[in-house]
Design a protein around this motif. Structure first.
Motif, PDB file in Angstrom:
ATOM      1  N   VAL A 169       0.470  -1.080   0.195  1.00 30.48           N
ATOM      2  CA  VAL A 169       0.174  -0.205   0.088  1.00 30.48           C
ATOM      3  C   VAL A 169       0.769   0.909   0.312  1.00 30.48           C
ATOM      4  N   GLU A 197       1.087   5.853  -0.552  1.00 30.53           N
ATOM      5  CA  GLU A 197      -0.122   7.380   0.053  1.00 30.53           C
ATOM      6  C   GLU A 197       0.700   7.858  -1.089  1.00 30.53           C
ATOM      7  N   HIS A 218      -0.560  12.978  -1.975  1.00 28.21           N
ATOM      8  CA  HIS A 218      -1.546  13.721  -2.321  1.00 28.21           C
ATOM      9  C   HIS A 218      -0.885  14.734  -3.276  1.00 28.21           C
ATOM     10  N   GLU A 265      -7.527   4.503  -4.764  1.00 31.08           N
ATOM     11  CA  GLU A 265      -8.883   5.787  -3.778  1.00 31.08           C
ATOM     12  C   GLU A 265      -8.149   6.315  -3.221  1.00 31.08           C
ATOM     13  N   ARG A 303      -6.035  13.367  -1.529  1.00 29.00           N
ATOM     14  CA  ARG A 303      -5.416  11.695  -1.099  1.00 29.00           C
ATOM     15  C   ARG A 303      -5.834  10.757  -1.839  1.00 29.00           C
ATOM     16  N   GLU A 329      -4.190   6.767  -2.078  1.00 30.76           N
ATOM     17  CA  GLU A 329      -4.199   5.901  -1.891  1.00 30.76           C
ATOM     18  C   GLU A 329      -3.950   4.631  -2.414  1.00 30.76           C
ATOM     19  N   VAL A 362       0.365   5.869  -7.354  1.00 26.45           N
ATOM     20  CA  VAL A 362      -0.163   6.871  -6.534  1.00 26.45           C
ATOM     21  C   VAL A 362       0.535   7.493  -7.499  1.00 26.45           C
ATOM     22  N   VAL A 373       2.929   2.666   2.648  1.00 25.47           N
ATOM     23  CA  VAL A 373       2.666   2.248   4.102  1.00 25.47           C
ATOM     24  C   VAL A 373       3.095   1.454   4.481  1.00 25.47           C
TER      25      VAL A 373
END
Length: 165
Positions: A34, A36, A38, A92, A103, A105, A124, A150
């Motif tokens: 995972v 992430e 932004h 997401e 944000r 992910e 990402v 993550v």
């Protein structure tokens, strides 16, 4: 060929040449990662995207698809990555008025001999770049925040989760 110590780089040979790691002897395990990131922007830009007023169309949907496609093409972008048979990629994208921005992910999963961290990170990165591309006519000052791993599971090294700051 000489044994590598635990702290050495796996993609470099004894002579310093870059090499693709041979994973043939590794066990197949379920591996998941995972990542992430932004995109921060003005509140007006966020509002324009959420209200569907971006000239290029549905920013969030296009960015999600771009991230999924990017994960599947990671080996074409990162020279020493293996081509992988991913069993799952999800991206997401959630608005965050506190940034303001979005944000992002991504999750990548497979059963195989090598990890999927690069696929999640690529998903990402490309999703964030796509948000920027689709909204740059409104706000050239957007910033892409830290893109980072993550968590990851599977393989000989097992589980890893980013510590809270």
């Amino acid at each position: 060929m000489a044994e590598k110590d635990a702290g050495s780089l796996t993609h470099l040979g004894a002579d310093g040449a870059a090499n693709m790691v041979d994973v043939a002897s590794k066990d197949d395990t379920v591996r998941e990662a995972v990542a992430e990131g932004h995109v921060s922007m003005t509140a007006e830009t966020l509002d324009a995207i959420l209200s569907g007023n971006a000239k290029k169309g549905d920013v969030v949907s296009v960015a999600r698809i771009a991230g999924i496609m990017a994960a599947k093409k990671t080996h074409e972008l990162i020279p020493l990555c293996h081509p992988l048979m991913l069993s799952k990629v999800s991206v997401e994208i959630e608005p965050d008025p506190a940034l303001p921005g979005f944000r992002v992910e991504a999750l990548a999963r497979l059963t195989g001999k090598t990890g999927v961290e690069m696929e999640a990170l690529t998903a990402v990165s490309v999703a964030c770049l796509t948000i920027y591309d689709m909204a740059k006519a409104i706000d050239k000052g957007m910033e892409i925040g830290p893109v980072r791993l993550v968590s990851k599971t599977g393989g000989k090294s097992g589980e890893w989760t980013r510590s809270a700051p």
